[in-house]
Design a protein around this motif. Structure first.
Motif, PDB file in Angstrom:
ATOM      1  N   LEU A   1      -3.822  18.681  -4.479  1.00 12.20           N
ATOM      2  CA  LEU A   1      -4.496  17.499  -5.004  1.00 12.20           C
ATOM      3  C   LEU A   1      -4.079  17.170  -6.431  1.00 12.20           C
ATOM      4  N   ALA A   2      -3.541  18.132  -7.163  1.00  6.53           N
ATOM      5  CA  ALA A   2      -3.032  17.839  -8.511  1.00  6.53           C
ATOM      6  C   ALA A   2      -1.850  16.886  -8.419  1.00  6.53           C
ATOM      7  N   ALA A   3      -0.983  17.080  -7.430  1.00  6.89           N
ATOM      8  CA  ALA A   3       0.157  16.179  -7.231  1.00  6.89           C
ATOM      9  C   ALA A   3      -0.335  14.790  -6.835  1.00  6.89           C
ATOM     10  N   VAL A   4      -1.325  14.737  -5.973  1.00  6.10           N
ATOM     11  CA  VAL A   4      -1.894  13.457  -5.545  1.00  6.10           C
ATOM     12  C   VAL A   4      -2.524  12.745  -6.738  1.00  6.10           C
ATOM     13  N   ASP A   5      -3.248  13.475  -7.574  1.00  6.72           N
ATOM     14  CA  ASP A   5      -3.871  12.908  -8.765  1.00  6.72           C
ATOM     15  C   ASP A   5      -2.812  12.323  -9.700  1.00  6.72           C
ATOM     16  N   LEU A   6      -1.732  13.056  -9.910  1.00  4.36           N
ATOM     17  CA  LEU A   6      -0.656  12.588 -10.771  1.00  4.36           C
ATOM     18  C   LEU A   6      -0.034  11.297 -10.231  1.00  4.36           C
ATOM     19  N   LEU A   7       0.243  11.269  -8.940  1.00  2.92           N
ATOM     20  CA  LEU A   7       0.839  10.077  -8.344  1.00  2.92           C
ATOM     21  C   LEU A   7      -0.117   8.886  -8.394  1.00  2.92           C
ATOM     22  N   ALA A   8      -1.391   9.140  -8.194  1.00  2.00           N
ATOM     23  CA  ALA A   8      -2.380   8.061  -8.269  1.00  2.00           C
ATOM     24  C   ALA A   8      -2.448   7.487  -9.683  1.00  2.00           C
ATOM     25  N   ARG A   9      -2.394   8.362 -10.678  1.00  2.00           N
ATOM     26  CA  ARG A   9      -2.423   7.905 -12.076  1.00  2.00           C
ATOM     27  C   ARG A   9      -1.165   7.118 -12.432  1.00  2.00           C
ATOM     28  N   LEU A  10      -0.017   7.571 -11.932  1.00  2.00           N
ATOM     29  CA  LEU A  10       1.229   6.842 -12.177  1.00  2.00           C
ATOM     30  C   LEU A  10       1.187   5.463 -11.533  1.00  2.00           C
ATOM     31  N   GLU A  11       0.689   5.389 -10.310  1.00  4.05           N
ATOM     32  CA  GLU A  11       0.585   4.103  -9.617  1.00  4.05           C
ATOM     33  C   GLU A  11      -0.369   3.177 -10.357  1.00  4.05           C
ATOM     34  N   LEU A  12      -1.489   3.699 -10.827  1.00  8.70           N
ATOM     35  CA  LEU A  12      -2.452   2.882 -11.566  1.00  8.70           C
ATOM     36  C   LEU A  12      -1.832   2.343 -12.853  1.00  8.70           C
ATOM     37  N   ALA A  13      -1.135   3.200 -13.585  1.00  5.44           N
ATOM     38  CA  ALA A  13      -0.489   2.765 -14.824  1.00  5.44           C
ATOM     39  C   ALA A  13       0.576   1.712 -14.543  1.00  5.44           C
ATOM     40  N   ALA A  14       1.336   1.910 -13.463  1.00 13.21           N
ATOM     41  CA  ALA A  14       2.371   0.940 -13.106  1.00 13.21           C
ATOM     42  C   ALA A  14       1.749  -0.395 -12.726  1.00 13.21           C
ATOM     43  N   ARG A  15       0.686  -0.373 -11.954  1.00 16.10           N
ATOM     44  CA  ARG A  15       0.036  -1.628 -11.547  1.00 16.10           C
ATOM     45  C   ARG A  15      -0.542  -2.365 -12.739  1.00 16.10           C
ATOM     46  N   ARG A  16      -1.125  -1.622 -13.653  1.00 18.03           N
ATOM     47  CA  ARG A  16      -1.677  -2.254 -14.855  1.00 18.03           C
ATOM     48  C   ARG A  16      -0.578  -2.914 -15.685  1.00 18.03           C
ATOM     49  N   ALA A  17       0.647  -2.399 -15.581  1.00 21.30           N
ATOM     50  CA  ALA A  17       1.783  -2.959 -16.310  1.00 21.30           C
ATOM     51  C   ALA A  17       2.519  -4.000 -15.471  1.00 21.30           C
ATOM     52  N   GLY A  18       1.986  -4.329 -14.297  1.00 24.44           N
ATOM     53  CA  GLY A  18       2.592  -5.342 -13.456  1.00 24.44           C
ATOM     54  C   GLY A  18       3.670  -4.826 -12.516  1.00 24.44           C
ATOM     55  N   GLY A  19       3.724  -3.508 -12.298  1.00 22.75           N
ATOM     56  CA  GLY A  19       4.742  -2.937 -11.427  1.00 22.75           C
ATOM     57  C   GLY A  19       4.153  -2.058 -10.344  1.00 22.75           C
ATOM     58  N   ARG A  20       4.998  -1.242  -9.765  1.00 24.59           N
ATOM     59  CA  ARG A  20       4.602  -0.300  -8.710  1.00 24.59           C
ATOM     60  C   ARG A  20       5.467   0.933  -8.836  1.00 24.59           C
ATOM     61  N   ILE A  21       5.070   1.997  -8.141  1.00 27.21           N
ATOM     62  CA  ILE A  21       5.957   3.143  -8.020  1.00 27.21           C
ATOM     63  C   ILE A  21       6.388   3.252  -6.563  1.00 27.21           C
ATOM     64  N   ARG A  22       7.539   3.847  -6.368  1.00 32.44           N
ATOM     65  CA  ARG A  22       8.076   4.100  -5.032  1.00 32.44           C
ATOM     66  C   ARG A  22       8.518   5.558  -5.009  1.00 32.44           C
ATOM     67  N   LEU A  23       8.163   6.263  -3.956  1.00 30.39           N
ATOM     68  CA  LEU A  23       8.477   7.687  -3.856  1.00 30.39           C
ATOM     69  C   LEU A  23       9.840   7.909  -3.217  1.00 30.39           C
ATOM     70  N   ARG A  24      10.576   8.851  -3.790  1.00 25.04           N
ATOM     71  CA  ARG A  24      11.841   9.267  -3.203  1.00 25.04           C
ATOM     72  C   ARG A  24      11.688  10.691  -2.692  1.00 25.04           C
ATOM     73  N   ASP A  25      12.056  10.901  -1.460  1.00 20.92           N
ATOM     74  CA  ASP A  25      12.115  12.225  -0.838  1.00 20.92           C
ATOM     75  C   ASP A  25      10.773  12.962  -0.754  1.00 20.92           C
ATOM     76  N   PRO A  26       9.689  12.267  -0.327  1.00 19.90           N
ATOM     77  CA  PRO A  26       8.440  13.007  -0.128  1.00 19.90           C
ATOM     78  C   PRO A  26       8.511  13.804   1.174  1.00 19.90           C
ATOM     79  N   GLY A  27       8.118  15.044   1.126  1.00 17.96           N
ATOM     80  CA  GLY A  27       8.107  15.875   2.324  1.00 17.96           C
ATOM     81  C   GLY A  27       6.976  15.483   3.258  1.00 17.96           C
ATOM     82  N   PRO A  28       7.022  15.985   4.485  1.00 18.44           N
ATOM     83  CA  PRO A  28       5.977  15.658   5.457  1.00 18.44           C
ATOM     84  C   PRO A  28       4.582  16.072   4.995  1.00 18.44           C
TER      85      PRO A  28
END
Length: 93
Positions: free
Chosen positions: A27-54
């Motif tokens: 869940l620490a990884a999920v929390d980090l990704l959620a925070r990155l996505e939130l910051a990106a959206r607030r700045a008018g962008g998005r994040i895209r994941l490369r090579d996420p495992g199953p």
């Protein structure tokens, strides 16, 4: 994140998550990704994941965090049964 999007002018930041560390994602990884996505959206962008495992994909689906994965077509959320706009003051149908 805000500075990166502003300096590059990009609308999407690609996050390589293939090497998040030994062992299954948590869940620490999920929390980090959620925070990155939130910051990106607030700045008018998005994040895209490369090579996420199953395991990471499953965990993200489990918590309801629908992040875009590089190389996949973006899925749109279905409309929730909204069929008609109603102006304020009009009676409900």
């Amino acid at each position: 994140m805000r500075d990166l999007l502003a300096v590059t002018g990009a609308g999407v930041v690609v996050c390589d998550v293939g090497g998040l560390g030994p062992g299954p994602p948590d869940l620490a990884a999920v929390d980090l990704l959620a925070r990155l996505e939130l910051a990106a959206r607030r700045a008018g962008g998005r994040i895209r994941l490369r090579d996420p495992g199953p395991a990471l994909r499953s965990l993200l689906r489990l918590v309801g965090l629908g992040l875009q994965v590089e190389g996949e077509i973006e899925e749109r959320e279905p409309a929730l049964g909204v069929e008609e706009e109603v102006e304020p003051g009009q009676p409900a149908v």
